[in-house]
Design an enzyme around this catalytic site. Structure first.
Site, PDB file in Angstrom:
ATOM      1  N   SER A 127       0.814  -1.217   0.000  1.00 52.53           N
ATOM      2  CA  SER A 127       0.000   0.000   0.000  1.00 52.53           C
ATOM      3  C   SER A 127       0.847   1.268   0.000  1.00 52.53           C
ATOM      4  O   SER A 127       1.910   1.331   0.622  1.00 52.53           O
ATOM      5  CB  SER A 127      -0.866  -0.017   1.265  1.00 52.53           C
ATOM      6  N   GLU A 129       0.230   3.635   1.691  1.00 51.83           N
ATOM      7  CA  GLU A 129       0.242   4.075   3.093  1.00 51.83           C
ATOM      8  C   GLU A 129       1.644   3.856   3.691  1.00 51.83           C
ATOM      9  O   GLU A 129       2.020   4.473   4.675  1.00 51.83           O
ATOM     10  CB  GLU A 129      -0.826   3.261   3.813  1.00 51.83           C
ATOM     11  N   TYR A 151      -1.367   0.388  10.679  1.00 54.03           N
ATOM     12  CA  TYR A 151      -1.649  -0.279   9.406  1.00 54.03           C
ATOM     13  C   TYR A 151      -0.456  -0.128   8.452  1.00 54.03           C
ATOM     14  O   TYR A 151       0.005  -1.098   7.848  1.00 54.03           O
ATOM     15  CB  TYR A 151      -2.908   0.339   8.772  1.00 54.03           C
TER      16      TYR A 151
END
Ligand code: G4F
Length: 333
Positions: A127, A129, A151
């Protein structure tokens, strides 16, 4: 017929990927956890061609059994606790499923593996992220990671262990670093779908306001249906590698909100939007924008849906969906 096992089959990407693979003649298996999982029942109704296999990313032996049963040529590891905001409140669960779950699946693959002539291939859903507090713009495959949430930290572990198992054991393992990707199938907890669903309900007179957190963060938003094609393309190459998949454009949450209201014919969006600290995160990712040039050059991947088209697609879907629900409620059907 080629065979594929998808973890996270009940999520947005799992559904698009299952349809994509089925259309290409794959036998598709979907890993579903728990007994009588209600999402597993919905899956059987919506994607009847998927064979459900029981298993959990927190349980190595269940993954070994799932691979032994399904004997996939390709494993797509999309399963995760994927909601960034929740990861701050359930950080241990996030580390266990989103991070160590990847290690368990790689170990299961090493143990079951497929035959020497046809070893299993592995895709890890990494990801954007992971870039978090970005060190370089736009972000590419070489950009260092600086995750800003439990996460993001778990996803960095998942990415690194995928690369490590490829280097250490010669596994065909790829990591796709996907930037935000949305669709009418997106969960209502994510900002895009929360906005389009609320806009539809406001337009239909079913809701009066939309409460959000910060409006200034910027994301590189694409259409999920385009992104699953890149996952498959990665596993069709001669050599395993890692790829950024993104549009190369960034837009703020506020831009998304404005466009969504406009798509429903409402110009004065500020009348309806309220901000609330409840939806703000302890640490935020301010701006993400990816550089998809490697995916374009090597995989031949390109997006087919622009940002305004994506917003409109989601608003049109939610207007129809919410309208149908309201009519059913009124008629008592
Ligand atoms: O839609 P979001 O929750 O997505 P986020 O955090 O960017 O994560 C998504 O994309 C990642 C890829 O980069 C995936 F790995 C991850 O699994 C997930 O799919 O939030 C987007 C932005 C954030 O800056 C958030 O603070 O919207 C902001 N926001 C403002 N108000 C809100 C809200 N987000 C949510 N979910 N709800 C709000 O009310």
């Amino acid at each position: 017929m080629p065979r594929a096992l998808i973890t996270g089959i009940t999520g947005q990407d799992g559904q698009y990927l299952a349809e994509f693979l089925h259309a290409r003649g794959y036998d598709v298996f979907g890993l579903v956890k728990g007994q009588n999982n209600p999402r597993g029942v919905v899956l059987q109704e919506e994607l009847p061609f998927v064979e459900v296999v029981s298993g959990d990313l927190q349980d190595l032996l269940s993954l070994v059994a799932a691979l032994e049963y399904s004997q996939p040529d390709e494993i797509y590891n999309l399963g995760a606790m994927s909601f960034v905001a929740l990861s701050f409140r359930q950080s241990e669960l996030t580390a266990n499923v989103t991070g160590v779950g990847v290690l368990r699946m790689l170990e299961a693959m090493r143990l079951v593996g497929g035959n020497d002539n046809n070893p299993m291939r592995f895709y890890q859903a990494s990801s954007s992220e992971m870039f978090g507090k970005v060190r370089q713009t736009p972000q590419n495959e070489q950009t260092p990671f600086y995750p800003r949430s439990p996460y993001g930290v778990a996803k960095v572990f998942g990415h690194d262990i995928t690369v490590n198992y490829r280097d250490s054991y010669g596994l065909f393992a790829c990591s796709g670093i996907l930037f935000n990707h949305e669709s009418p199938r997106r969960g209502i907890e994510f900002v895009t779908r929360k906005v389009t669903n609320a806009v539809a309900r406001i337009k239909l007179g079913l809701q009066h306001e939309l409460t959000l957190g910060r409006l200034d963060p910027q994301r590189d938003w694409g259409f999920a249906g385009d992104y699953v094609a890149a996952m498959w393309q990665m596993l069709q190459q001669d050599e395993p590698d890692d790829y950024v998949v993104a549009t190369g454009e960034t837009h703020s949450v506020q831009e998304f909100v404005e466009l969504a209201f406009r798509a429903a014919g409402i110009d004065d969006w500020r009348r309806y939007v309220r901000q609330d600290e409840r939806y703000m995160r302890p640490a935020e990712v301010d701006v993400l924008v990816g550089d998809p040039s490697k995916a374009a050059a090597v995989l031949g991947w390109k997006r087919t849906v622009t940002f305004p088209e994506l917003v409109e697609m989601m608003v049109v879907h939610d207007l129809e969906h919410e309208g149908r629900k309201a009519r059913r409620a009124t008629s008592g059907a």
